[in-house]
Design an enzyme around this catalytic site. Sequence first.
Site, PDB file in Angstrom:
ATOM      1  N   LEU A  96      11.257  -7.234  11.571  1.00 26.22           N
ATOM      2  CA  LEU A  96      10.282  -7.496  10.510  1.00 26.22           C
ATOM      3  C   LEU A  96      10.984  -8.117   9.304  1.00 26.22           C
ATOM      4  O   LEU A  96      12.130  -7.771   8.986  1.00 26.22           O
ATOM      5  CB  LEU A  96       9.597  -6.184  10.121  1.00 26.22           C
ATOM      6  CG  LEU A  96       8.725  -5.575  11.234  1.00 26.22           C
ATOM      7  CD1 LEU A  96       8.383  -4.119  10.929  1.00 26.22           C
ATOM      8  CD2 LEU A  96       7.452  -6.406  11.437  1.00 26.22           C
ATOM      9  N   HIS A 112      15.773   4.379  17.508  1.00 23.59           N
ATOM     10  CA  HIS A 112      16.818   3.484  18.003  1.00 23.59           C
ATOM     11  C   HIS A 112      17.688   4.245  19.003  1.00 23.59           C
ATOM     12  O   HIS A 112      18.112   5.371  18.715  1.00 23.59           O
ATOM     13  CB  HIS A 112      17.677   2.973  16.838  1.00 23.59           C
ATOM     14  CG  HIS A 112      18.756   2.040  17.288  1.00 23.59           C
ATOM     15  ND1 HIS A 112      18.495   0.740  17.646  1.00 23.59           N
ATOM     16  CD2 HIS A 112      20.077   2.230  17.480  1.00 23.59           C
ATOM     17  CE1 HIS A 112      19.633   0.167  18.030  1.00 23.59           C
ATOM     18  NE2 HIS A 112      20.606   1.046  17.934  1.00 23.59           N
TER      19      HIS A 112
HETATM   20  C1  GRF Z   1      13.408   2.950  23.548  1.00 26.22           C
HETATM   21  O1  GRF Z   1      14.632   3.153  24.172  1.00 26.22           O
HETATM   22  C2  GRF Z   1      13.585   2.846  22.073  1.00 26.22           C
HETATM   23  O2  GRF Z   1      14.631   3.617  21.580  1.00 26.22           O
HETATM   24  C3  GRF Z   1      13.908   1.395  21.885  1.00 26.22           C
HETATM   25  O3  GRF Z   1      13.118   0.723  22.823  1.00 26.22           O
HETATM   26  C4  GRF Z   1      12.809   1.586  23.901  1.00 26.22           C
HETATM   27  C5  GRF Z   1      11.325   1.634  24.003  1.00 26.22           C
HETATM   28  O4  GRF Z   1      10.887   2.340  25.137  1.00 26.22           O
HETATM   29  N1  GRF Z   1      13.694   1.009  20.520  1.00 26.22           N
HETATM   30  P1  GRF Z   1       9.361   2.767  25.267  1.00 26.22           P
HETATM   31  O5  GRF Z   1       8.532   1.482  25.203  1.00 26.22           O
HETATM   32  O6  GRF Z   1       9.041   3.701  24.156  1.00 26.22           O
HETATM   33  O7  GRF Z   1       9.262   3.399  26.605  1.00 26.22           O
END
Ligand code: GRF
Length: 201
Positions: A96, A112
Amino acid sequence: MSPRVRTAVLISGRGSNMRALIEAARAPEFSAEIVLVLSDISAAPGLVLARELGVAAEAVDFRAHPGKPAFEAALDARLSAGTVEIVCLAGFMRVLSPAFVDRWRGRILNIHPSLLPGLRGLNTHERALALGLAEHGCTVHLVTAELDAGPILAQARVPVFAGDDAGALAARVLREEHRIYPQALDDFARSSRAEAESHPR
Ligand code: GRF
């Protein structure tokens, strides 16, 4: 009872963290309500899942807009129309702009898959293995203009085992993501609400 804090979840993909947030927010004592799911990708499987779980879900397709400012204006308009107070990024794969982050300052959370400040950016599981780290994990943080660098709200650690591949490690981390993200949102929404009630506008 105080009103629950109106929260939107932004996704780009499968939406497993989104699901964890929606399911946790069904508990009557949870301090946030998931009112809207938005995706920058029309075909994101998480949009279908959100509707199955009973939450309004819409695409604000990046490619349908002439550029990032127009896309972010559309996103902002949709969030504002839904009187959204908190935005949770959950596998939302776009960075963003500082202008958007500033407009929503202190109200955007992200999950994250690393122990920040270590391993900002992409491919964290592969990098954790390549570095031979003994420990890995996930972080919920507030979003600031600098990528993956905002104040940390919650973290969970997992061990890295000999013989792990990126998939096994990702699955171990993801289980923790699903545990700490709802908890962090509940805590954050509760303190935001308390703050708002002590300083009514
Ligand atoms: C997760 O590992 C999150 O930490 C990262 O992207 C992935 C998303 O997975 N930012 P989901 O779509 O929530 O299954």
